[in-house]
Scaffold this motif. Structure first.
Motif, PDB file in Angstrom:
ATOM      1  N   PHE A   1      12.257 -10.812   3.935  1.00 36.11           N
ATOM      2  CA  PHE A   1      12.970 -11.488   2.847  1.00 36.11           C
ATOM      3  C   PHE A   1      12.632 -10.814   1.508  1.00 36.11           C
ATOM      4  CE2 PHE A   1      13.652 -14.630  -0.442  1.00 36.11           C
ATOM      5  CZ  PHE A   1      14.940 -15.032  -0.145  1.00 36.11           C
TER       6      PHE A   1
ATOM      7  N   ASN B   1      20.333 -15.230   3.501  1.00 38.26           N
ATOM      8  CA  ASN B   1      19.304 -15.432   4.503  1.00 38.26           C
ATOM      9  C   ASN B   1      19.912 -15.974   5.794  1.00 38.26           C
ATOM     10  OD1 ASN B   1      16.277 -15.641   5.062  1.00 38.26           O
ATOM     11  ND2 ASN B   1      17.098 -17.597   5.786  1.00 38.26           N
TER      12      ASN B   1
ATOM     13  N   VAL C   1      15.220 -17.633  10.567  1.00 41.93           N
ATOM     14  CA  VAL C   1      14.539 -18.926  10.611  1.00 41.93           C
ATOM     15  C   VAL C   1      13.113 -18.685  10.137  1.00 41.93           C
ATOM     16  CG1 VAL C   1      13.737 -20.765  12.136  1.00 41.93           C
ATOM     17  CG2 VAL C   1      15.952 -19.664  12.555  1.00 41.93           C
ATOM     18  N   HIS C   2      12.739 -19.321   9.021  1.00 46.23           N
ATOM     19  CA  HIS C   2      11.439 -19.035   8.406  1.00 46.23           C
ATOM     20  C   HIS C   2      10.418 -20.153   8.661  1.00 46.23           C
ATOM     21  CE1 HIS C   2      12.586 -15.506   5.897  1.00 46.23           C
ATOM     22  NE2 HIS C   2      13.791 -15.995   6.138  1.00 46.23           N
ATOM     23  N   GLY C   3       9.190 -19.732   8.886  1.00 48.22           N
ATOM     24  CA  GLY C   3       8.106 -20.685   9.073  1.00 48.22           C
ATOM     25  C   GLY C   3       7.166 -20.723   7.886  1.00 48.22           C
ATOM     26  N   LYS C   4       7.343 -19.803   6.954  1.00 48.08           N
ATOM     27  CA  LYS C   4       6.438 -19.696   5.791  1.00 48.08           C
ATOM     28  C   LYS C   4       7.261 -19.477   4.527  1.00 48.08           C
ATOM     29  CE  LYS C   4       2.738 -17.244   8.200  1.00 48.08           C
ATOM     30  NZ  LYS C   4       2.224 -15.888   8.419  1.00 48.08           N
ATOM     31  N   SER C   5       6.645 -19.753   3.382  1.00 45.48           N
ATOM     32  CA  SER C   5       7.310 -19.441   2.111  1.00 45.48           C
ATOM     33  C   SER C   5       7.197 -17.936   1.855  1.00 45.48           C
ATOM     34  CB  SER C   5       6.673 -20.231   0.970  1.00 45.48           C
ATOM     35  OG  SER C   5       5.353 -19.803   0.775  1.00 45.48           O
ATOM     36  N   ALA C   6       8.062 -17.433   0.989  1.00 43.32           N
ATOM     37  CA  ALA C   6       8.036 -16.019   0.601  1.00 43.32           C
ATOM     38  C   ALA C   6       7.955 -15.961  -0.916  1.00 43.32           C
ATOM     39  CB  ALA C   6       9.300 -15.324   1.089  1.00 43.32           C
ATOM     40  N   ALA C   7       7.454 -14.844  -1.437  1.00 44.10           N
ATOM     41  CA  ALA C   7       7.421 -14.689  -2.899  1.00 44.10           C
ATOM     42  C   ALA C   7       8.824 -14.338  -3.375  1.00 44.10           C
ATOM     43  CB  ALA C   7       6.445 -13.587  -3.281  1.00 44.10           C
ATOM     44  N   LEU C   8       9.283 -15.035  -4.412  1.00 48.74           N
ATOM     45  CA  LEU C   8      10.568 -14.701  -5.027  1.00 48.74           C
ATOM     46  C   LEU C   8      10.255 -14.021  -6.356  1.00 48.74           C
ATOM     47  CD1 LEU C   8      13.649 -14.843  -4.928  1.00 48.74           C
ATOM     48  CD2 LEU C   8      13.504 -17.023  -6.128  1.00 48.74           C
TER      49      LEU C   8
ATOM     50  N   THR D   1      20.880 -19.816   1.643  1.00 45.11           N
ATOM     51  CA  THR D   1      20.299 -20.178   2.930  1.00 45.11           C
ATOM     52  C   THR D   1      21.335 -21.042   3.651  1.00 45.11           C
ATOM     53  OG1 THR D   1      19.309 -22.281   2.267  1.00 45.11           O
ATOM     54  CG2 THR D   1      18.004 -20.299   1.853  1.00 45.11           C
ATOM     55  N   ARG D   2      21.252 -21.080   4.961  1.00 46.22           N
ATOM     56  CA  ARG D   2      22.234 -21.887   5.692  1.00 46.22           C
ATOM     57  C   ARG D   2      21.819 -22.031   7.142  1.00 46.22           C
ATOM     58  NH1 ARG D   2      28.774 -20.688   5.388  1.00 46.22           N
ATOM     59  NH2 ARG D   2      29.498 -22.476   6.568  1.00 46.22           N
ATOM     60  N   LEU D   3      21.959 -23.226   7.639  1.00 49.89           N
ATOM     61  CA  LEU D   3      21.943 -23.434   9.077  1.00 49.89           C
ATOM     62  C   LEU D   3      23.414 -23.365   9.467  1.00 49.89           C
ATOM     63  CD1 LEU D   3      20.597 -24.237  11.742  1.00 49.89           C
ATOM     64  CD2 LEU D   3      20.646 -26.597  10.985  1.00 49.89           C
TER      65      LEU D   3
END
Lengths: 429, 429
Positions: free
Chosen positions: A331, A346, A349-356, A370-372
């Motif tokens: 990401f 995106n 499927v993320h399990g952790k936060s990312a730095a923006l 983001t979208r499901l």
């Protein structure tokens, strides 16, 4: 479901055609089967309390007690009331085992006999224990095609015998989210198959909100191609291509050349982008990407993807960066690939936060989405498969029968070694 | 700029009206002023080499030398060639000092005599040393209104004497970004005033690409109201309201009730949202917010903003969260305020990265946008001010004259104590 109605002291069931009924009472199972004709009137076989799942019916019992409630299920059944299914039993544990065959629970349900299903990366996430809301005993799977076995009384779009595509997203069509086309957030549905209710890696599956969650398969269509439309193609298309707003002439980077990244690659081509750059550490997947339409590939285990994309884009970056992996590193990579005014879509499927990196991006006029997957584009994608604009079968690498599903999982879990993309699992009969 | 044209051995300047010309030669200054009529033909006062900035003209000189080049500037001028300006001299250092008056450098330039200007939060960032590309000696400021003093030869939309609004964004109108309406990323412009070139906190300013970077002020319009249209109103509107896609019936949260957050508050009301919730730790600003149209206010130094927003939205969150502060904490707050399917529109200027909670948001169908204001909506906003749909003067709390600019900075730097929002700084004469 066939709703019994009270008629004097008897129960009336209206059926559009002769069928077998199986009647079970909680606490004591009745071994009773008979063929009934439309509007057959029948008596309870033995004195007891008869209720449907929705209607509690109380009657006098003969054993001296005055009133008694017992839960009774009445549903259509064929020869057997059990079936085989792939069942999750906590992290790392799955078995191919006997389970009760699903039945209609609500008027809007349908029961589908699975003819073909597949395995998703999300199923592997569940098996790792990453999706804690999936409980012990859950049948996995949210993709597949099949034949309608039975429909509830309010289902009007489908009838038994119809050949259908199952959407990974169940949607009521009536709630605020459904009315906005955000089926993924349906208040009574969303991604529930193989997650919050039993799924498609089984001989039969119950589909809630059948009218909105199933799609007719056109006559002569290729079932295998359509299994790809349950999830990965709408996912790559909606979350990646549509959210990324791919336009003619664009330069698109797709980070991750797994099945969903490849689905984005295939569907991005609807919009005639100038360049599609696939980035992945697996050379086999990059070779497949080239066959499927990538104009450039970057192996980011051996090349610096940022430098290479700068070089390919005259230092501008890409119009659309599609993240199809689901880890912080990929990401964050997208943030360095995207041009001013560009999109990061995106899909992972993320399990952790990312730095923006807002210190870079605040003035960069970018859009991150983001979208499901909502599967609102399933009808559109069905037409593209039928008209040969989309060859979704290219994503299929392996075939198994349902009874070989444990082997299919083994192959899919070792995708790199096995060179596996999507596996097709077909009903044994 | 008035371009002299060769006519036999003389130079012809066409002017639409009588004006003063000042002629300067590098190396020796000519004290020569005269009023000329249209198409006045005039001789060089003394033998020498006459050139314009763009046109090098060589002629024989009378002192025995044969050919000589000298740089000569010909331009409109008033009494003085110097002016006063607010000059940056490195972090923490600014002075109100004498500077050369700007002149036309390119055919597309205009020189504007400032009548009113203001101070932006960004100017304070520069003074803290947060914007390292601003160098010692730079005149600050990127907002203001004034009167055109002089225009370059290719400027067609404006003429000397025109009353104009200066956009904080200079745009050539010709590059790829300008053609897409992304003026902020203009290849020859963008935010350069008071940043990469001298700005508006001065008696005069040179505006590059005048045709695309200035706007005519309608007769009778309120200059003070329009100073707010140089930057903060298009910023709040474009980066916050338009990027956030505020719709009728929406619930909007604006985090930060400073001038730009309040500009978003004012312009969000164009689109009839149902609720606008302002969040700020300053009670005075929240009181102002209520007056300016907020339906709810939350002091996030004394209340838990997340809990309060959940309470106000029936646990759903807001359709649009506008970040108008520029620090990680407020950007992260927005991630907890936004509803599924909602928008986070970043307006703040960020110096650090923030955590993006993809583990929550990947399936939340949200859109995050960043943007440096493009000022593409300035014509639209001008009409809303003229038609009284927008009362931008409500953001003005203090007035100063240009010679009091150091005091104006002092007030603006202590905004909370001084209850300052925007200050208006007017030319002394």
């Amino acid at each position: 479901m066939l709703q019994p109605k009270k008629f004097k002291n008897s129960w009336c069931i209206k059926s559009p055609k002769p069928l077998f009924l199986k009647i079970k009472c909680t606490g004591f199972h009745l071994k009773w089967e008979r063929q009934i004709s439309p509007a057959t009137l029948f008596q309870p076989l033995r004195a007891g309390t008869w209720i449907t799942r929705k209607l509690i019916i109380i009657s006098r019992v003969p054993n001296g007690h005055h009133l008694k409630k017992r839960e009774t299920r009445i549903g259509c059944a064929s020869k057997s009331i059990s079936m085989k299914a792939l069942v999750y039993h906590g992290p790392g544990k799955k078995t191919w085992e006997e389970k009760p065959r699903p039945s209609i629970q609500k008027a809007s349900d349908a029961v589908v006999r699975i003819t073909k299903t597949t395995i998703c990366g999300t199923d592997l996430h569940i098996l790792k224990g990453d999706v804690p809301e999936v409980t012990d005993g859950r049948i996995l799977g949210h993709e597949g095609v099949g034949i309608i076995e039975e429909t509830g009384s309010s289902v009007t779009n489908f009838k038994p015998g119809d050949h259908v595509l199952i959407s990974c997203i169940s949607s009521c069509g009536k709630c605020d989210f459904c009315k906005r086309g955000m089926y993924s957030h349906c208040e009574q549905g969303g991604w529930i198959l193989g997650h919050l209710i039993d799924g498609t890696q089984a001989e039969y599956v119950r589909i809630p909100h059948a009218d909105n969650s199933l799609y007719h398969i056109p006559e002569g269509a290729d079932e295998e191609a359509l299994v790809m439309l349950s999830d990965i193609l709408p996912t790559g298309f909606e979350c990646g291509v549509l959210n990324g707003q791919v336009k003619p002439g664009d330069t698109v980077a797709i980070v991750g050349a797994g099945p969903v990244g490849l689905a984005a690659l295939l569907t991005a081509q609807f919009y005639a982008p100038a360049e599609i750059i696939m980035i992945d550490p697996d050379d086999n997947r990059l070779t497949v990407s080239k066959k499927l339409g990538a104009t450039q590939t970057i192996n980011n285990s051996t090349q610096n993807a940022i430098d290479r994309v700068k070089e390919l884009t005259g230092n501008k970056g890409v119009d659309v960066a599609i993240e199809a992996v689901g880890i912080p590193a990929t990401f964050e990579l997208c943030q360095y690939l995207v041009a001013a005014g560009g999109h990061i879509a995106n899909v992972g499927v993320h399990g952790k936060s990312a730095a923006l990196h807002l210190e870079l991006l605040w003035a960069h006029n970018i859009t991150i989405t983001t979208r499901l997957v909502d599967t609102v584009t399933t009808p559109m994608l069905l037409k593209t498969v039928q008209s040969k604009k989309l060859n979704s079968k290219q994503l299929i690498t392996h075939h198994f029968s349902l009874s070989e599903i444990m082997k299919a999982y083994d192959t899919f879990e070792h995708a790199a070694k096995e060179r596996a993309l999507k596996v097709i699992i077909s009903a044994d009969r």
